[in-house]
Design an enzyme around this catalytic site. Sequence first.
Site, mmCIF file in Angstrom:
data_model
loop_
_atom_site.group_PDB
_atom_site.id
_atom_site.type_symbol
_atom_site.label_atom_id
_atom_site.label_comp_id
_atom_site.label_asym_id
_atom_site.label_seq_id
_atom_site.Cartn_x
_atom_site.Cartn_y
_atom_site.Cartn_z
ATOM 1 N N ARG A 105 -15.951 -8.073 15.030
ATOM 2 C CA ARG A 105 -16.080 -8.407 16.458
ATOM 3 C C ARG A 105 -16.450 -7.162 17.244
ATOM 4 N NH1 ARG A 105 -10.299 -7.535 15.772
ATOM 5 N NH2 ARG A 105 -9.820 -5.604 16.860
ATOM 6 N N GLU A 126 0.862 -1.181 0.000
ATOM 7 C CA GLU A 126 0.000 0.000 0.000
ATOM 8 C C GLU A 126 0.894 1.225 0.000
ATOM 9 O OE1 GLU A 126 -3.968 -0.946 2.649
ATOM 10 O OE2 GLU A 126 -2.586 0.545 3.419
HETATM 11 C C1 MV4 Z 1 -0.740 2.323 7.628
HETATM 12 C C2 MV4 Z 1 0.039 3.446 7.993
HETATM 13 C C3 MV4 Z 1 0.496 4.255 6.977
HETATM 14 N N1 MV4 Z 1 0.208 3.974 5.686
HETATM 15 N N2 MV4 Z 1 -0.983 2.083 6.326
HETATM 16 C C4 MV4 Z 1 -2.386 -0.258 10.311
HETATM 17 C C5 MV4 Z 1 -3.032 -0.831 11.498
HETATM 18 C C6 MV4 Z 1 -2.937 0.202 12.550
HETATM 19 N N3 MV4 Z 1 -2.757 -0.388 13.839
HETATM 20 C C7 MV4 Z 1 -1.774 1.033 12.130
HETATM 21 N N4 MV4 Z 1 -1.675 0.913 10.745
HETATM 22 C C8 MV4 Z 1 -1.067 1.756 9.881
HETATM 23 N N5 MV4 Z 1 -1.266 1.511 8.541
HETATM 24 C C9 MV4 Z 1 -0.503 2.899 5.385
HETATM 25 N N6 MV4 Z 1 -0.760 2.634 4.090
HETATM 26 C C10 MV4 Z 1 0.282 3.677 9.349
HETATM 27 C C11 MV4 Z 1 -0.267 2.836 10.305
HETATM 28 C C12 MV4 Z 1 0.024 3.135 11.687
HETATM 29 C C13 MV4 Z 1 -0.752 4.059 12.419
HETATM 30 C C14 MV4 Z 1 -1.850 4.699 11.884
HETATM 31 C C15 MV4 Z 1 -2.610 5.599 12.623
HETATM 32 C C16 MV4 Z 1 -2.265 5.859 13.945
HETATM 33 C C17 MV4 Z 1 -1.196 5.226 14.521
HETATM 34 C C18 MV4 Z 1 -0.429 4.308 13.769
HETATM 35 C C19 MV4 Z 1 0.663 3.664 14.362
HETATM 36 C C20 MV4 Z 1 1.409 2.802 13.621
HETATM 37 C C21 MV4 Z 1 1.097 2.523 12.298
#
Ligand code: MV4
Length: 450
Positions: free
Chosen positions: A295, A199
């Site tokens: 869930r 992504e």
């Molecule tokens: C992301 C991202 C940046 N770009 N996907 C996925 C599950 C969730 N726990 C965190 N995830 C993220 N997916 C893309 N394409 C950044 C995160 C992320 C995050 C997002 C919002 C708030 C805190 C975060 C902490 C770590 C990673």
Amino acid sequence: MFRKILIANRGEIAVRVIRACRELGIASVAVHSTADEEALHVKLADESVCIGPPPARQSYLNMPALLSAAEITNADAVHPGYGFLAESAHFAELCHRAGLTFIGPQPELMRLLGDKVAARAAMAERGLPVLPGSGLLTSDEEAMAVAARIGLPLIIKAVAGGGGRGMKMVRDIGQLCAQLATARKEAEAAFGDGGVYLERLLEAPRHIEVQVLGDGCGRCVAVGERECSIQRRHQKLVEEAPAPALSAEEREDLLGRAAQAVAALHYRGVGTLEFLLERDEQGRARLYFMEMNPRIQVEHTVTEMVTGLDLVREQICVAAGAEVAVLAGRAPIVCRGHSIEVRINAEDPVTFAPSPGCIRALHLPGGPGIRVDTHIYAGYSVPPHYDSLLCKLVVHDEDRPAAVRRLRRALHELVIEGPQTNLDLHRRIVDHPDFIAGRLDTRLLERLAS
Ligand code: MV4
């Protein structure tokens, strides 16, 4: 309605489900490992069954033991809570085959949503925006081609993942193949499935999620949204509703689209759609669907506080085929005031290692607008075998500034002696100017940790 529900879980969520059962006049069966004989859910339930030794594999994840416990107690439904078997389509099928109602979505939909690539495609087809990305990657060449098409930076995610586990960032094209190999290995080890996809990476997104409730026949309501941007290693620490980052129009648009997409799936039960939010140069909100969790979630409480709904009761009613007023269009969903939840964990404040042990003293906060969901009590010993969540402190008040003041007051009253906890971290968060101003992001925690 069900006569008796077996709760295939422990801790605060088992207690939460037992409370909903009692109010509905449904008998409850607690299950427990030998490490949980003194657990609160065992004391509060109408009956209890020991299902095995302390390791979760042999107790709370032991499907034959759970099905046997349901059979010998003559339960007619199973509530999985969150974690453990809550997202196991296989367990849901085994329940149905044994004549038990699994309180959750249809197993086919659990299977669809468990595959993050399939879930993205299904939701994109039903009108939800997703980030540019790939399908399941089959080769390094394909990954290079996708990277050339969507550009850098990228993020590698596990198809079987979720909650952000096993993600790898790629900022330099030279790292792509090595990061792919690492991600595949970690995904294989964690989920038994090495499948990964790509992504576009958002550098400083906010995490917004939408709570939905569906009847399985094409009706679905979006109950509200939450913001969960304060996380540590993909463990949420603070959650709030409504999301401070969205305007009224942006919120309405998001909830409408989410409800429509989930209705089109004929989804039954409660679920949560996770989105990432960023703003473009004009300040317009861009929300991208990431995954949907089939869930009840830990943070469902903040949505309950602002709407006055009992989501676990609604979840049970929908599973029983009983009428639910908000789905029948007989009751509007109104969001009133602001709610914030903090998760108090038994952990070392420096190393974040779990800190189990005896609760030597406990004082819980009270007064207006305070809710504490917990399974701990004075004299209780937190076993070392399970997650470290001790208690959810949830506050409600008329707006966000008032809710923050109330949270600060409640954190001042709360005393937990024995295990080490993250209470001090929460006290520092509520005093931080960025949190007070609603500027929520992951870096807030990094700034506080240093
Ligand atoms: C992301 C991202 C940046 N770009 N996907 C996925 C599950 C969730 N726990 C965190 N995830 C993220 N997916 C893309 N394409 C950044 C995160 C992320 C995050 C997002 C919002 C708030 C805190 C975060 C902490 C770590 C990673």
